[in-house]
Design an enzyme around this catalytic site. Structure first.
Site, short mmCIF file in Angstrom:
data_model
loop_
_atom_site.label_atom_id
_atom_site.label_comp_id
_atom_site.label_asym_id
_atom_site.label_seq_id
_atom_site.Cartn_x
_atom_site.Cartn_y
_atom_site.Cartn_z
N ASP A 287 55.62 91.93 -70.08
CA ASP A 287 56.53 91.01 -70.75
C ASP A 287 56.02 90.87 -72.19
O ASP A 287 54.86 91.19 -72.50
CB ASP A 287 56.60 89.66 -70.03
C1 BGC Z 1 61.04 87.16 -71.63
C2 BGC Z 1 61.57 88.42 -71.00
C3 BGC Z 1 62.39 89.18 -72.01
C4 BGC Z 1 61.52 89.48 -73.21
C5 BGC Z 1 62.23 90.28 -74.28
C6 BGC Z 1 60.34 87.42 -72.95
O1 BGC Z 1 60.11 86.22 -73.63
O2 BGC Z 1 60.17 86.52 -70.74
O3 BGC Z 1 62.35 88.11 -69.87
O4 BGC Z 1 62.90 90.35 -71.44
O5 BGC Z 1 61.11 88.25 -73.78
O6 BGC Z 1 63.17 89.51 -74.93
#
Ligand code: BGC
Length: 787
Positions: A287
């Site tokens: 993530d």
């Molecule tokens: C989130 C993810 C997301 C990623 C990209 C993160 O803050 O937890 O679910 O895909 O950002 O935007």
């Protein structure tokens, strides 16, 4: 700070300089991905190129407070503006850059591009995952996935960062709207269908957040302390189903730690279990900015670091040079990434249109949203209502909440509000009330404090309406419809006060509208435009009908009207329990966790929060598994939902009396009412408790009928094998079907069982052996069910 950055860049230059000496010196033409095998391409890559491929690219700007990105990344224009991430291209080897975009309710990209004044890039805002799960119809999930995937493809994106399937451990989870259910079978089956739908477009998915990421509180430094059985049966089960049944191209590891180690740095999770036991073939990405050790991530099998920053490349290069990371480990990750690159539309030079079929996808939204709405209460057939004059109350009636905030949000062109939907459906709306709301909302919005970056804007409080006005409205219209709205999103969990519970103004509104309309013999319908459970038990007797519309996507006003008017007969059922009070929730005392006082931060950036711990001491007793087993009556139980018709479920047959081969179960569902409708059939088991304690009832399979005409019936078939009825025994690290009597219960909710049969298992069966993984600390004490 500046000095540190310089230090970082300077040392990278030194490492890179030493690396180029060891780079392959082959003078023959470069192998090309697609023409040469992946192994040949990997063999031709320099160490620098390998690291470049594994350390991704986010936006082309530095985000204040977050670690700096490569200078080259800053200069590289985005192919799809506003997409969450990219991978690096290595043109000499014919490796293109992939584009990755959020998210679970639709493609999240910037709708406008600078220098491009004539075209917009809006995407469809689909219903939230919790609504889709409430359809209990995997075909609905597939259909939404297929439509969403067409936009991924048409906008030139390779991988959608969705679906998300963490368990609704607690109603306050800030991102629950992105997730499906409190039950792993529902979550897993829905995810698998959704992934198949998206990937049918030739694009990829990233199922997330793997794993045990159930709260937003200090999410980048929170340790989920959880027992092995709860892990396997509750928190990992949905991922297991999704991987085995749909092979997503990628998996996104979660921010949190699990039993002391970052999920993205745990080989037991990402390699032993995910690939070894479940057979996952794609690559794992972190993530965004997750974890605190890039080298440990690669070692664990977290192949791609997103969105990537300079210090990660440096750390990996250093680890290779000092031998703490082997080239073989690096190559394995590179190969996994290249195997996915090969399948991508970008690699195949797909000629994308930048013009998705937003019109036909809007129709998908309208239809599918109505399928997941849940009719909670309907005294004296209040609903459906034929077009009539309505007094429409509540801010959310006029500003419908289509979905949640954060990366699960979508830049959609419009949202159809309920007043628009009802007007289009032939209803008339009290115009003076409508005007008052419009002015009130505009005024409140103007006064609202500016939101914090990335966070949801503070909600506008409801408007009080005096008794004279209400009396007048009750005289001039035939029914009151009050919409109550809630929003939530990434970075923050919900609150008990004024969020799970109603605000004082909301309570007064219900009381006063109810009194005024009931005094004139007229009814009040409440529409819940929410993402998760709220408190209902204390006020439900005051209203005649309650429709849980969830956050239904951009066509919401139409979909709600379709259900309210009876054009669509509601067939949604709760995939998450609505408790009577927050204190009834099994994790009420331990959610969202506690900060660990005096512990040095593992990650230091303004978004990282503080080190924290969430102790999952409810074990496997999550949602209905708890309420049923511990005798706590919810407001509306798991699987519950009314219809405008009635059904019978009967004629339960079993193919044999064993779980092997597998066991086939069938029931007949008949529409015994007056209008066409669909029924959700749920198969639960009550298992014997010889070796392990069990929840009183556990969902094992579900299906939805077709639209049955009055008097029409359909046979529903299920299959169960021994693994389906086995529990995970931490002592032997194996899935065991206990000896004894299994009760197979088929019903229309977890509390409304219509037919049951029993099966004896004379001998305990070890269905699958595993190994000790992700062990919790000995201090973890889980709750015990009553004797
Ligand atoms: C989130 C993810 C997301 C990623 C990209 C993160 O803050 O937890 O679910 O895909 O950002 O935007």
């Amino acid at each position: 700070m500046l000095k540190n950055t310089c230090l970082a860049i300077c040392s990278l230059v030194i490492v890179l300089a030493s690396v180029s000496i060891t780079a392959p010196q082959d003078q023959s033409p470069d192998p090309q991905l697609g023409k040469n095998s992946v192994k040949e391409v990997v063999a031709a890559m320099t160490l620098e190129e390998k690291v470049k491929l594994l350390v991704g690219m986010g936006f082309n700007v530095d985000i204040p407070g977050l670690p700096p990105i490569e200078e080259e990344d800053r200069r590289t224009p985005e192919k799809v503006v506003g997409a969450a991430g990219r991978t690096h291209a290595i043109p000499r080897l014919n490796i293109p850059s992939l584009t990755l975009s959020d998210g679970p309710a639709g493609v999240r990209i910037d709708p406008k591009r600078s220098g491009d004044n004539y075209k917009t890039y809006y995407a469809t805002g689909f219903p939230i995952a919790t609504l889709l799960a409430s359809s209990w119809d995997t075909e609905i999930a597939r259909r939404v996935g297929a439509a969403m995937g067409s936009e991924v493809r048409d906008y030139g994106i390779d991988i959608l960062l969705a679906p998300a399937l963490n368990i609704h451990r607690n109603p306050l989870g800030g991102r629950n709207f992105e997730y499906y259910s409190e039950d792993p079978i529902v979550a897993g089956k829905m995810t698998a269908a959704f992934v198949r739908g998206i990937q049918s477009n030739g694009v990829g998915t990233s199922i997330k957040h793997f794993a045990v990421n159930n709260q937003e509180f200090n999410r980048m430094q929170s340790n989920s302390v959880v027992g092995e059985r709860a892990l396997r049966e509750i928190y990992l089960k949905g991922f297991e189903i999704a991987v085995k049944e749909s092979q997503p191209w990628t998996v996104m590891s979660s921010y949190n730690l699990i039993n002391g180690t970052y999920a993205s740095q745990t080989g037991e999770l990402l390699t032993t279990l995910l690939r070894g036991e479940w057979g996952f073939k794609g690559f794992v990405m972190s993530d965004w900015f997750g974890g605190d050790d890039a080298v440990a991530q690669i070692r664990a099998g977290n192949d791609m670091l997103m969105p990537g920053f300079v210090a990660q490349s440096q750390a990996i290069l250093k680890a290779i040079s000092d031998g703490t990371l082997s080239t073989k480990q690096l190559d394995t990750s590179v190969e996994r990434v290249l195997n996915i690159v090969l399948q991508s539309p970008t690699f195949k030079h797909f000629n994308y249109s930048n013009a998705p079929d937003l019109k036909s996808n809007a129709q998908v939204v309208r239809e599918t949203a109505a399928e997941g709405m849940v009719l909670l209460k309907n005294d004296d057939n209040t609903l459906p209502i034929a077009p009539t004059k309505v007094s429409l109350f509540g801010n959310a009636s006029y500003e419908l909440i289509a979905g949640g905030t954060g990366s699960g949000d979508v830049n959609k062109k419009y949202v159809v509000s309920l007043d628009q939907g009802m007007l289009a459906g032939g209803f008339s709306i009290d115009e003076s009330l409508r005007q008052t709301y419009k002015e009130f909302i505009a005024d409140q919005k103007a006064k609202r404090p500016k939101g914090r970056p990335f966070m949801p804007l503070p909600a506008i409080s409801e408007m009080s309406i005096g008794s004279d006005r209400l009396e007048q409205l009750a005289s001039n219209s035939n029914i009151a419809v009050l919409t109550l709205g809630r929003t939530s999103g990434e970075f923050e969990d919900r609150q008990v006060e004024n969020d799970f519970t109603l605000t004082t103004i909301e309570r007064n509104l219900i009381d006063n509208i109810s009194n005024a309309f009931h005094a004139k013999g007229k009814k009040i319908v409440v529409v819940l435009n929410v993402a998760g459970p709220i408190e209902i038990a204390s006020w439900r007797t005051k209203v005649d009908a309650i429709l849980l519309a969830w956050q239904p996507g951009q066509e919401g006003g139409y979909s709600i009207t379709d259900v309210v008017s009876g054009k669509v007969n509601p067939s949604g059922k709760l995939a998450t329990t609505f408790p009577v009070s927050y204190n009834d929730v099994p994790s009420a005392k331990t959610f969202p966790g506690k900060e660990l006082v005096g512990v040095k931060p593992y990650i230091d950036n303004p978004f990282a929060g503080k080190p924290a711990e969430a102790v999952y001491d409810e074990g496997i007793y999550v949602g209905y598994r708890y309420y049923d087993t511990f005798g706590v009556k919810p407001a509306y139980e798991f699987g519950y939902g009314l219809s405008y018709t009635t059904f019978s479920i009967s004629n339960m047959k079993l193919s044999n009396n064993r779980f092997e081969s597998p066991l086939a179960i069938s029931v007949t569902v008949e529409n015994t009412g007056k209008v066409p409708g669909k029924e959700v059939v749920q198969l639960y088991i009550s298992a014997p408790t010889n070796r392990l304690k069990k929840p009183r009832n556990e969902l094992k399979a579900f299906a939805k009928t077709k639209l049955l005409k009055p008097g029409e019936s359909q046979t529903i078939n299920f299959e169960l094998n021994a693994k389906d009825v086995a529990s995970f025994d931490p002592a032997s690290s194996s899935w065991i079907a206990d000896a004894g009597t299994y009760s197979l219960n088929v019903g229309s909710s977890s509390a409304d069982i219509k037919a049951s049969r029993k099966i004896e298992l004379s001998k305990e069966a070890v269905v699958e052996r595993s190994q000790k993984l992700l062990s919790p600390p000995p201090s973890l004490k889980e709750i015990e069910p009553p004797k």
